[in-house]
Design a protein around this motif. Structure first.
Motif, short mmCIF file in Angstrom:
data_model
loop_
_atom_site.label_atom_id
_atom_site.label_comp_id
_atom_site.label_asym_id
_atom_site.label_seq_id
_atom_site.Cartn_x
_atom_site.Cartn_y
_atom_site.Cartn_z
N VAL A 20 3.14 9.59 6.53
CA VAL A 20 2.10 9.67 5.50
C VAL A 20 2.19 8.43 4.63
O VAL A 20 3.28 7.90 4.39
CB VAL A 20 2.23 10.95 4.65
N ARG A 21 1.05 7.98 4.13
CA ARG A 21 1.00 6.74 3.34
C ARG A 21 0.83 7.01 1.85
O ARG A 21 0.94 6.10 1.04
CB ARG A 21 -0.15 5.86 3.82
N LYS A 22 0.54 8.27 1.49
CA LYS A 22 0.39 8.63 0.09
C LYS A 22 1.45 9.65 -0.28
O LYS A 22 2.07 10.27 0.58
CB LYS A 22 -1.01 9.17 -0.19
N ARG A 23 1.65 9.84 -1.58
CA ARG A 23 2.66 10.78 -2.04
C ARG A 23 2.13 12.21 -1.91
O ARG A 23 1.01 12.52 -2.34
CB ARG A 23 3.04 10.49 -3.50
N ILE A 24 2.93 13.09 -1.32
CA ILE A 24 2.57 14.50 -1.16
C ILE A 24 3.24 15.31 -2.26
O ILE A 24 4.44 15.17 -2.51
CB ILE A 24 2.99 15.02 0.22
N ALA B 1 0.81 -1.22 0.00
CA ALA B 1 0.00 0.00 0.00
C ALA B 1 0.84 1.27 0.00
O ALA B 1 0.29 2.37 -0.03
CB ALA B 1 -0.95 0.01 1.20
N SER B 2 2.16 1.15 0.02
CA SER B 2 3.03 2.33 -0.04
C SER B 2 2.99 2.90 -1.46
O SER B 2 2.62 2.20 -2.41
CB SER B 2 4.46 1.95 0.33
N PRO B 3 3.37 4.17 -1.65
CA PRO B 3 3.37 4.75 -3.01
C PRO B 3 4.19 3.94 -4.01
O PRO B 3 3.75 3.72 -5.14
CB PRO B 3 3.96 6.14 -2.79
N PHE B 4 5.36 3.46 -3.58
CA PHE B 4 6.18 2.63 -4.46
C PHE B 4 5.56 1.27 -4.67
O PHE B 4 5.53 0.73 -5.79
CB PHE B 4 7.59 2.49 -3.87
N GLY B 5 5.02 0.67 -3.60
CA GLY B 5 4.42 -0.65 -3.71
C GLY B 5 3.25 -0.69 -4.68
O GLY B 5 3.10 -1.64 -5.45
N VAL B 6 2.43 0.37 -4.68
CA VAL B 6 1.28 0.42 -5.58
C VAL B 6 1.73 0.41 -7.03
O VAL B 6 1.18 -0.32 -7.87
CB VAL B 6 0.43 1.68 -5.27
N LEU B 7 2.74 1.21 -7.37
CA LEU B 7 3.22 1.25 -8.76
C LEU B 7 3.89 -0.05 -9.16
O LEU B 7 3.77 -0.49 -10.31
CB LEU B 7 4.17 2.43 -8.96
N LEU C 169 -5.86 -2.23 -0.63
CA LEU C 169 -5.36 -3.18 -1.62
C LEU C 169 -6.49 -4.02 -2.21
O LEU C 169 -6.47 -4.34 -3.40
CB LEU C 169 -4.29 -4.07 -0.99
N GLU C 170 -7.44 -4.38 -1.40
CA GLU C 170 -8.57 -5.15 -1.91
C GLU C 170 -9.43 -4.31 -2.84
O GLU C 170 -10.02 -4.84 -3.78
CB GLU C 170 -9.39 -5.70 -0.74
N GLU C 171 -9.49 -3.02 -2.62
CA GLU C 171 -10.22 -2.14 -3.53
C GLU C 171 -9.50 -2.03 -4.87
O GLU C 171 -10.13 -1.91 -5.92
CB GLU C 171 -10.40 -0.76 -2.90
N LEU C 172 -8.18 -2.07 -4.84
CA LEU C 172 -7.43 -2.12 -6.10
C LEU C 172 -7.84 -3.36 -6.88
O LEU C 172 -8.04 -3.31 -8.08
CB LEU C 172 -5.92 -2.17 -5.82
#
Length: 356
Positions: free
Chosen positions: A348-352, A154-160, A185-188
């Motif tokens: 923070v868990r998303k990219r700022i 769920a990290s910004p890098f992990g998602v990509l 992640l389940e919503e992805l």
């Protein structure tokens, strides 16, 4: 104009950032481009890397992933012209912060920004996309049909990394550090089904926050006992007893156990220690360990063409919707210091992204 800087005072435990006035150099180099910055993404600063490369100075420029419009080009610039929209990463030794309204940057650190891509998304995806390509293509030699484990998906890098691997036909497993991460992640995965995609983004979400889920057992179950072909970690535990912040990081022996024959372990752990028994496991499996340092592209003069090709492909994947970065609400320049401190502390868990 103002830029964001870190003042080196030797105290890495309490990192402070400051906005200070700076000037744009008057003279433009032969291959330099003057860019009016539209947005700049904030990523943690690796102070140890600055020390290793002898790049320490009183003020270290912060904020390197930028998007903007070309204002002026040097006499020998061939890639760009005034009014072009560009995206790029400032080099490690840049004296200007990416949060300055105008920066000078070498043309070989920029690529065109697609027209239909927003300034904020382009800045948010450029570095994490580069890391994903470096980990999966350059280091792990990813191929269709393989199985990938992304730790902290769920990290910004992990998602990509998940999105890129899924695009190339790789079966993806990911770990969740909290119930919120699991839901995300389940919503992805659900979003992929809603778009009638044949394969979901994730084959399984492994709940490392739940003691009932065992990482090794889950990976072996999903692969029929054969193990995972590629592992990308977000740090590992080297010893059985570690501080509380390390509790969701897997032990190095767990990753060696779940790795397949001929597998690739891509690690972000700079100080990884492998004992002789660990090396023996790798030998028996004919497996390998690679260290993920995406800064080598700008810290070294080698393979510049490949670096630019990756950046262009990252932008193309963003344009076509393969990459969908996870963004916080954009922040104004006056809030950049507080936001950067949160990013540095990994709060923070998303990219700022700072909007200029």
């Amino acid at each position: 104009m103002k830029g964001l800087y870190y003042k080196a005072d030797g105290d890495k435990a309490d990192v402070k950032f400051l906005l200070q006035d700076t000037n744009v150099p008057i003279n433009i180099g032969n291959h330099q481009v003057k860019v009016q910055v539209k947005s700049c993404a904030l990523s943690p600063v690796d102070f140890e890397l600055f020390e290793d490369l002898k790049l320490e100075r009183e003020h270290i420029a912060v904020g390197r992933e930028i998007t903007g419009v070309v204002l002026q080009v040097g006499p020998r610039v061939t890639f760009f012209h005034p009014d072009d929209e560009v995206v790029g990463i400032l080099p490690l030794d840049a004296e200007q912060s990416g949060l300055c309204s105008v920066v000078l940057i070498d043309e070989f650190n920029l690529v065109p920004k697609p027209e239909k891509v927003s300034w904020l998304e382009a800045a948010a995806v450029i570095k994490d996309g580069l890391r994903a390509y470096t980990a999966l293509h350059t280091l792990a030699r990813m191929a269709s049909g393989q199985t990938l484990l992304v730790l902290d998906g769920a990290s910004p890098f992990g998602v990509l990394a998940i999105q890129l691997a899924n695009y190339y036909g790789v079966k993806v497993l990911a770990t969740a550090h909290s119930p919120e991460d699991q839901k995300f992640l389940e919503e992805l995965r659900s979003a992929a089904v809603a778009r009638n995609v044949e394969e979901t983004l994730l084959a399984r979400v492994i709940r490392v926050w739940d003691t009932k889920d065992d990482l090794v057992e889950a990976c072996l179950e999903e692969t029929g006992g054969l193990g995972v072909d590629i592992v990308i970690d977000s740090g590992v535990r080297l010893f059985d007893e570690e501080p509380e912040p390390q509790r969701y990081k897997p032990h190095k022996h767990d990753l060696l156990t779940l790795l397949s024959v001929g597998g690739h372990w891509v690690t972000t752990e700079q100080h990884l220690q492998l004992d002789p028994p660990d090396s023996h496991i790798l030998f028996l499996k004919a497996a390998s360990v690679s260290f993920l340092n995406d800064e080598v592209w700008t810290a070294s003069r080698a393979k510049l063409g490949r670096y630019l090709h990756i950046l262009k492909d990252v932008m193309e994947k963003l344009r076509t919707g393969v990459f969908r970065p996870q963004l916080e609400e954009s922040v104004p320049l006056y809030d950049a210091t507080v936001s950067m401190e949160m990013v540095q502390r990994k709060q923070v868990r998303k990219r700022i992204v700072v909007k200029l």
